[in-house]
Design a protein around this motif. Structure first.
Motif, PDB file in Angstrom:
ATOM      1  N   LEU A   1       0.821  -1.205   0.000  1.00 41.31           N
ATOM      2  CA  LEU A   1       0.000   0.000   0.000  1.00 41.31           C
ATOM      3  C   LEU A   1       0.858   1.259   0.000  1.00 41.31           C
ATOM      4  N   PHE A   2       1.965   1.233   0.721  1.00 43.53           N
ATOM      5  CA  PHE A   2       2.875   2.369   0.732  1.00 43.53           C
ATOM      6  C   PHE A   2       3.485   2.587  -0.648  1.00 43.53           C
ATOM      7  N   LYS A   3       3.947   1.498  -1.262  1.00 44.26           N
ATOM      8  CA  LYS A   3       4.526   1.608  -2.602  1.00 44.26           C
ATOM      9  C   LYS A   3       3.481   2.063  -3.617  1.00 44.26           C
ATOM     10  N   SER A   4       2.263   1.585  -3.467  1.00 49.52           N
ATOM     11  CA  SER A   4       1.176   1.991  -4.356  1.00 49.52           C
ATOM     12  C   SER A   4       0.894   3.483  -4.223  1.00 49.52           C
ATOM     13  N   ALA A   5       0.893   3.996  -3.004  1.00 50.41           N
ATOM     14  CA  ALA A   5       0.671   5.425  -2.780  1.00 50.41           C
ATOM     15  C   ALA A   5       1.801   6.242  -3.400  1.00 50.41           C
ATOM     16  N   THR A   6       3.022   5.741  -3.306  1.00 46.52           N
ATOM     17  CA  THR A   6       4.167   6.424  -3.897  1.00 46.52           C
ATOM     18  C   THR A   6       4.040   6.478  -5.413  1.00 46.52           C
ATOM     19  N   GLU A   7       3.679   5.354  -6.013  1.00 47.48           N
ATOM     20  CA  GLU A   7       3.510   5.308  -7.468  1.00 47.48           C
ATOM     21  C   GLU A   7       2.345   6.178  -7.914  1.00 47.48           C
ATOM     22  N   SER A   8       1.290   6.215  -7.137  1.00 52.25           N
ATOM     23  CA  SER A   8       0.146   7.064  -7.444  1.00 52.25           C
ATOM     24  C   SER A   8       0.563   8.529  -7.448  1.00 52.25           C
ATOM     25  N   SER A   9       1.401   8.894  -6.505  1.00 50.70           N
ATOM     26  CA  SER A   9       1.925  10.259  -6.443  1.00 50.70           C
ATOM     27  C   SER A   9       2.711  10.590  -7.703  1.00 50.70           C
ATOM     28  N   LYS A  10       3.546   9.671  -8.135  1.00 51.58           N
ATOM     29  CA  LYS A  10       4.340   9.890  -9.352  1.00 51.58           C
ATOM     30  C   LYS A  10       3.435  10.025 -10.575  1.00 51.58           C
ATOM     31  N   ALA A  11       2.377   9.223 -10.624  1.00 49.33           N
ATOM     32  CA  ALA A  11       1.442   9.296 -11.747  1.00 49.33           C
ATOM     33  C   ALA A  11       0.727  10.642 -11.777  1.00 49.33           C
ATOM     34  N   LEU A  12       0.327  11.136 -10.617  1.00 45.64           N
ATOM     35  CA  LEU A  12      -0.321  12.443 -10.557  1.00 45.64           C
ATOM     36  C   LEU A  12       0.634  13.552 -10.988  1.00 45.64           C
ATOM     37  N   GLN A  13       1.883  13.453 -10.573  1.00 45.93           N
ATOM     38  CA  GLN A  13       2.869  14.456 -10.971  1.00 45.93           C
ATOM     39  C   GLN A  13       3.084  14.432 -12.478  1.00 45.93           C
ATOM     40  N   ALA A  14       3.125  13.247 -13.067  1.00 48.33           N
ATOM     41  CA  ALA A  14       3.282  13.125 -14.517  1.00 48.33           C
ATOM     42  C   ALA A  14       2.059  13.688 -15.239  1.00 48.33           C
ATOM     43  N   GLU A  15       0.870  13.403 -14.710  1.00 50.10           N
ATOM     44  CA  GLU A  15      -0.353  13.940 -15.308  1.00 50.10           C
ATOM     45  C   GLU A  15      -0.345  15.462 -15.259  1.00 50.10           C
ATOM     46  N   LEU A  16       0.043  16.022 -14.131  1.00 48.02           N
ATOM     47  CA  LEU A  16       0.102  17.473 -13.993  1.00 48.02           C
ATOM     48  C   LEU A  16       1.104  18.066 -14.974  1.00 48.02           C
TER      49      LEU A  16
END
Length: 108
Positions: free
Chosen positions: A80-95
């Protein structure tokens, strides 16, 4: 996509990114707690098995089997921690992508 839609999308992603540090903190804390609980239980189980006279070569395997539920919880918390980290990276890429589109649209 017109500029208004792009700006709205950028605001949406930025708002979602605002909650990421808090979520990462929660997930990191849960992962650390699960790791601590697992290691403490494993140590106690190994000491218990040693005092009961089990052969040293079997203690580690038996102890891990006896605390498997805690290891599962630890592994789940890590995922779950790694998933949250990857989700953060995906949001940054989307932005970043939306900002690039905005700049291109603004130039046109």
């Amino acid at each position: 996509m017109d500029l208004v839609d792009i700006v709205a999308a950028i605001r949406n992603v930025a708002t979602r990114l605002d909650g990421v540090p808090r979520e990462l903190h929660v997930q990191a804390k849960e992962y650390a707690s699960a790791e601590r609980d697992y290691r403490i239980a494993l140590r106690q189980e190994m000491l218990k098995l040693r005092s009961e006279g089990f052969p040293a070569t079997l203690i580690a395997d038996i102890a891990r089997g006896n605390v498997a539920e805690l290891k599962f919880k630890r592994d789940l918390a890590e995922s779950l921690f790694k998933s949250a980290t990857e989700s953060s990276k995906a949001l940054q890429a989307e932005l970043s992508g939306l900002q690039s589109i905005y700049r291109r649209q603004d130039e046109v």
